[in-house]
Design a protein around this motif. Sequence first.
Motif, PDB file in Angstrom:
ATOM      1  N   THR A  33       0.844  -1.215   0.000  1.00 45.88           N
ATOM      2  CA  THR A  33       0.000   0.000   0.000  1.00 45.88           C
ATOM      3  C   THR A  33       0.870   1.253   0.000  1.00 45.88           C
ATOM      4  N   LEU A  34       1.883   1.274   0.872  1.00 44.51           N
ATOM      5  CA  LEU A  34       2.736   2.466   0.967  1.00 44.51           C
ATOM      6  C   LEU A  34       3.609   2.611  -0.275  1.00 44.51           C
ATOM      7  N   ALA A  35       4.050   1.488  -0.856  1.00 46.81           N
ATOM      8  CA  ALA A  35       4.866   1.565  -2.077  1.00 46.81           C
ATOM      9  C   ALA A  35       4.064   2.260  -3.176  1.00 46.81           C
ATOM     10  N   ARG A  36       2.788   1.880  -3.295  1.00 43.42           N
ATOM     11  CA  ARG A  36       1.918   2.496  -4.319  1.00 43.42           C
ATOM     12  C   ARG A  36       1.731   3.982  -4.014  1.00 43.42           C
ATOM     13  N   ARG A  37       1.381   4.263  -2.725  1.00 43.80           N
ATOM     14  CA  ARG A  37       1.080   5.649  -2.351  1.00 43.80           C
ATOM     15  C   ARG A  37       2.309   6.559  -2.497  1.00 43.80           C
TER      16      ARG A  37
END
Length: 351
Positions: A33-37
């Motif tokens: 999730t954080l990689a995408r964000r």
Amino acid sequence: MCQGKQHEFLQALPKCEHHMHLEGSLSPELLFTLARRNNIDLPSSDPAFQSPSSLLARYRQFTSLDDFLHYYFIGMSVLMSAADFESLTYDYFRIAHSDGVLHAEVFFDPQVHMHRGVPYAAVVEGITRGRERAMADFGISSEIIVCVLRHLPVEDGHAMYTEHAVPDLEVGRVKGLGLSSTELGNLGTKYTSIYSDAENRGFNLTAHAGEEGGVEYMASALYDLHVTRVDHGIKLGHSPELMREFVDRNILVTLCPMSNVELKCVTKIADLPLRLYLDQGVKFSINSDDPAYFGGYILENYCQVQDAFSLTNQEWGVICGNAIEGSWCTEERKSHLRERLASVLQMFEQR
Ligand code: HPA
Ligand code: ZN
């Protein structure tokens, strides 16, 4: 979950966690999730990074500490803002609370974040907000321990320590100094300048030692770095003399049973020296290390220890009591934790 009827008791025990790396509580789901964000590219050449589930499957096949650290450092590269560190920290405390943790002292690794352009201040600010919210919502008390990383040059650790950690340690925003990452080839003697300065300033000192390394790494932590706590520390069976020193000097060993199995330091939990340490009076706590990577949080570690050693309630009272006494919290907090332990022991004695 443990097999036995002891589960309710293990759940109820008031726990102190002393060995948990905040970055090691980053679940594969949050990592993706954080990689995408944050627009972070994960290594596409490694099939483990296809999905959270493939990554989790790869975690079950670690071959060594360095094999784990490779994934651990890639994982933490998705943490960019103070808000990311706040979510990570709060999520850990939510789970720790559900596992019966009342007090936690957790590690963080600022050097790698600073190398990625994330300021030290953003890391500590996010973690501090997460801790404050956890205290308000769950009543968990906590402290943070700054780690110097062994795989990086000593000078790099020295600069982080001097410029950033010392001011925070002086005011108590950071409670202690630790040493982690690749152990083999990095004896305590490399870090004496940092640790002697920290000792002179009266800071709390701990170091990972005796995980993959032999008992000589534990001796070096004690005699070269003058620590009062040793993280992992599973090798005292190889030196009765050093074991006696640990007992005499009241050194707390922070054991991480599931971690040791996952990183192939031991074949099974029953091979850990828990019984020896209990019999000889070596004080230890039981901890999760990197729970998102090693398959379980603190309660699962308690359960697996129970399955392997069939401890009595009285022995669990000793373990949890030593964890309270070895904590770096106030006397007032300790006395509250002692009362909670006494009442749980009494409640389960009557059953
Ligand atoms: N050992 C050394 N360094 C670490 C560990 C560990 O188990 N976990 C996170 N950093
Ligand atoms: Zn560790």
